[in-house]
Design a protein around this motif. Structure first.
Motif, PDB file in Angstrom:
ATOM      1  N   ILE A 132       1.029  -1.219   0.020  1.00  0.00           N
ATOM      2  CA  ILE A 132       0.481   0.185   0.008  1.00  0.00           C
ATOM      3  C   ILE A 132       0.787   1.320  -0.111  1.00  0.00           C
ATOM      4  O   ILE A 132       1.716   1.456   0.787  1.00  0.00           O
ATOM      5  CB  ILE A 132      -0.824  -0.422   1.366  1.00  0.00           C
ATOM      6  N   SER A 133       0.739   2.150  -0.869  1.00  0.00           N
ATOM      7  CA  SER A 133       1.295   3.994  -0.838  1.00  0.00           C
ATOM      8  C   SER A 133       0.955   4.120   0.618  1.00  0.00           C
ATOM      9  O   SER A 133       0.375   4.152   0.546  1.00  0.00           O
ATOM     10  CB  SER A 133       0.807   3.954  -2.031  1.00  0.00           C
ATOM     11  N   PRO A 134       2.600   5.151   1.096  1.00  0.00           N
ATOM     12  CA  PRO A 134       2.490   5.462   1.851  1.00  0.00           C
ATOM     13  C   PRO A 134       1.089   6.951   1.803  1.00  0.00           C
ATOM     14  O   PRO A 134       0.226   6.833   3.099  1.00  0.00           O
ATOM     15  CB  PRO A 134       3.166   6.544   1.469  1.00  0.00           C
ATOM     16  N   GLN A 135       0.218   7.802   0.924  1.00  0.00           N
ATOM     17  CA  GLN A 135      -0.681   8.414   0.470  1.00  0.00           C
ATOM     18  C   GLN A 135      -1.992   7.921   1.207  1.00  0.00           C
ATOM     19  O   GLN A 135      -2.688   8.390   1.349  1.00  0.00           O
ATOM     20  CB  GLN A 135      -0.389   9.391  -0.394  1.00  0.00           C
ATOM     21  N   HIS A 136      -1.975   6.375   1.173  1.00  0.00           N
ATOM     22  CA  HIS A 136      -2.746   5.831   0.986  1.00  0.00           C
ATOM     23  C   HIS A 136      -2.888   4.670   2.459  1.00  0.00           C
ATOM     24  O   HIS A 136      -4.185   3.925   2.483  1.00  0.00           O
ATOM     25  CB  HIS A 136      -3.174   4.502  -0.940  1.00  0.00           C
ATOM     26  N   GLN A 137      -2.219   5.046   2.787  1.00  0.00           N
ATOM     27  CA  GLN A 137      -2.807   3.808   3.982  1.00  0.00           C
ATOM     28  C   GLN A 137      -2.729   4.872   5.381  1.00  0.00           C
ATOM     29  O   GLN A 137      -2.804   5.572   5.278  1.00  0.00           O
ATOM     30  CB  GLN A 137      -0.851   4.125   4.918  1.00  0.00           C
ATOM     31  N   VAL A 138      -3.796   3.820   5.796  1.00  0.00           N
ATOM     32  CA  VAL A 138      -5.115   4.153   6.727  1.00  0.00           C
ATOM     33  C   VAL A 138      -4.097   3.438   8.005  1.00  0.00           C
ATOM     34  O   VAL A 138      -3.867   2.558   7.933  1.00  0.00           O
ATOM     35  CB  VAL A 138      -6.168   3.656   7.014  1.00  0.00           C
ATOM     36  N   ILE A 196      -0.072  -3.452  14.727  1.00  0.00           N
ATOM     37  CA  ILE A 196       0.248  -2.257  13.482  1.00  0.00           C
ATOM     38  C   ILE A 196      -1.275  -2.728  12.308  1.00  0.00           C
ATOM     39  O   ILE A 196      -0.461  -3.240  11.091  1.00  0.00           O
ATOM     40  CB  ILE A 196       0.818  -1.724  12.893  1.00  0.00           C
ATOM     41  N   LYS A 197      -2.450  -2.204  12.139  1.00  0.00           N
ATOM     42  CA  LYS A 197      -2.899  -2.806  10.829  1.00  0.00           C
ATOM     43  C   LYS A 197      -2.708  -1.606  10.243  1.00  0.00           C
ATOM     44  O   LYS A 197      -3.320   0.036   9.818  1.00  0.00           O
ATOM     45  CB  LYS A 197      -4.540  -2.768  11.141  1.00  0.00           C
ATOM     46  N   VAL A 198      -2.701  -1.721   8.768  1.00  0.00           N
ATOM     47  CA  VAL A 198      -2.831  -0.941   7.744  1.00  0.00           C
ATOM     48  C   VAL A 198      -4.147  -1.467   6.405  1.00  0.00           C
ATOM     49  O   VAL A 198      -3.773  -2.400   6.323  1.00  0.00           O
ATOM     50  CB  VAL A 198      -1.693  -0.852   6.955  1.00  0.00           C
ATOM     51  N   ASP A 199      -4.745  -0.298   6.509  1.00  0.00           N
ATOM     52  CA  ASP A 199      -6.104   0.178   5.230  1.00  0.00           C
ATOM     53  C   ASP A 199      -5.672   0.528   4.301  1.00  0.00           C
ATOM     54  O   ASP A 199      -4.524   1.720   4.863  1.00  0.00           O
ATOM     55  CB  ASP A 199      -7.047   0.407   6.442  1.00  0.00           C
ATOM     56  N   SER A 200      -5.889   0.377   3.183  1.00  0.00           N
ATOM     57  CA  SER A 200      -6.117   1.296   2.197  1.00  0.00           C
ATOM     58  C   SER A 200      -7.597   2.393   1.900  1.00  0.00           C
ATOM     59  O   SER A 200      -8.334   1.934   1.915  1.00  0.00           O
ATOM     60  CB  SER A 200      -5.563   0.513   1.084  1.00  0.00           C
ATOM     61  N   PRO A 243      -9.440   4.197  -3.560  1.00  0.00           N
ATOM     62  CA  PRO A 243     -10.552   3.559  -3.960  1.00  0.00           C
ATOM     63  C   PRO A 243     -10.655   2.800  -5.233  1.00  0.00           C
ATOM     64  O   PRO A 243     -11.534   1.920  -4.993  1.00  0.00           O
ATOM     65  CB  PRO A 243     -11.155   5.341  -4.408  1.00  0.00           C
ATOM     66  N   ASN A 244      -9.720   2.956  -6.113  1.00  0.00           N
ATOM     67  CA  ASN A 244      -9.532   1.514  -6.691  1.00  0.00           C
ATOM     68  C   ASN A 244      -8.528   0.336  -5.746  1.00  0.00           C
ATOM     69  O   ASN A 244      -8.613  -1.014  -6.590  1.00  0.00           O
ATOM     70  CB  ASN A 244      -8.473   1.751  -7.716  1.00  0.00           C
ATOM     71  N   ALA A 245      -8.695   0.325  -4.942  1.00  0.00           N
ATOM     72  CA  ALA A 245      -8.085  -0.593  -4.054  1.00  0.00           C
ATOM     73  C   ALA A 245      -9.478  -1.708  -4.306  1.00  0.00           C
ATOM     74  O   ALA A 245     -10.448  -1.624  -3.683  1.00  0.00           O
ATOM     75  CB  ALA A 245      -7.340  -0.683  -2.989  1.00  0.00           C
ATOM     76  N   ARG A 246      -8.102  -2.819  -4.433  1.00  0.00           N
ATOM     77  CA  ARG A 246      -9.120  -4.646  -4.126  1.00  0.00           C
ATOM     78  C   ARG A 246      -8.562  -4.951  -3.275  1.00  0.00           C
ATOM     79  O   ARG A 246      -7.650  -6.454  -3.599  1.00  0.00           O
ATOM     80  CB  ARG A 246      -9.388  -4.699  -5.764  1.00  0.00           C
ATOM     81  N   PRO A 247      -9.062  -4.982  -2.070  1.00  0.00           N
ATOM     82  CA  PRO A 247      -8.639  -6.248  -0.830  1.00  0.00           C
ATOM     83  C   PRO A 247      -9.135  -7.590  -0.988  1.00  0.00           C
ATOM     84  O   PRO A 247      -9.583  -7.722  -1.622  1.00  0.00           O
ATOM     85  CB  PRO A 247      -9.659  -5.573   0.408  1.00  0.00           C
TER      86      PRO A 247
END
Length: 236
Positions: A38-44, A78-82, A85-89
């Motif tokens: 996951i790119s840094p700018q999209h990391q939650v 450490i939980k990382v979500d994205s 909007p184009n991400a497909r978990p």
């Protein structure tokens, strides 16, 4: 700053990692890219108490604060979500849509680039020829099960409850230990204790460290493919 062990969890990964608590959130995100994809700018990024306790400790939303400032402790998650909007978990972990490459047994045997073709070409494992230069081959005792014959595939006990696989190369009596019936087995892997010769008497011939002698009741004959197994306390 000390290193601490934590778990990193994302839609496609879960692993144990060690991080310096002096890292800023921005530096942490850079390290999480190759782990989570996951790119840094999209990391939650959020921190939870543990894998067993789904208790939120903090949301790492200030990229200038350090992990120590957020109170990160050993074995936190450490939980990382994205937020993309184009991400497909699950895109990289769901194999249900992956087309599988399959061969029929006939097609596999016809190929020249397989493990099976290598074993055949080099006469290894179950394709190894039965030695003909035996110097001590009396008829097997009547106490030996009829299915234990030279050339049969089998498995014998190994350390830790594991089994080792090989090919029967000798069945008969031998003055080993207290004498009586013994079965000589050529193991698939070099985890034996000789090459088929004991005290100057050759019972069969195998590669070095591939031979073991076991009692008939320790031999299980069947259709066993080659497998890497460990050593045994039931051998001489």
């Amino acid at each position: 700053m000390p290193l601490i062990s934590v778990f990193v969890s994302s839609p496609d990964t879960h692993s144990e990692r060690r991080f310096d608590t002096g890292l800023t959130v921005q530096q942490l995100k850079d390290k999480l890219v190759p782990i989570t994809g996951i790119s840094p700018q999209h990391q939650v990024v959020r921190v939870f108490r543990s894998s067993e306790q789904n208790e939120l400790v903090a949301s790492l939303d200030d990229e200038n604060r350090t992990l120590e400032n957020y109170g990160l402790q050993e074995w936190n998650v450490i939980k990382v979500d994205s937020s993309d909007p184009n991400a497909r978990p699950g895109e990289f972990s769901d194999l249900s849509a992956v087309e599988k490459f399959e061969l029929t047994p006939e097609e596999y045997e016809a190929r020249s680039d397989t493990v099976l073709s290598h074993l055949k070409a080099n006469k290894l494992g179950r394709f190894a020829p039965t030695p003909t230069n035996l110097t001590h081959a009396p008829p097997p005792p009547s106490s030996v099960p009829s299915n234990i014959v030279v050339g049969a595939r089998c498995q014998v006990p190994g350390d830790g409850g594991l089994e080792r696989r090989g090919t029967v190369r000798y069945v008969g009596t031998a003055p080993i230990g207290k004498g009586g019936a013994w079965v000589g087995v050529e193991l698939d892997e070099p985890v034996g204790k000789g090459d088929g010769e004991i005290e100057g008497v050759r019972y069969f011939t195998s590669r070095a460290k591939h031979a073991v002698f076991v009692r008939p009741d320790k031999v299980d004959v069947g259709d066993y493919p080659e497998e890497d197994l460990m050593g045994s306390d039931d051998e001489i």
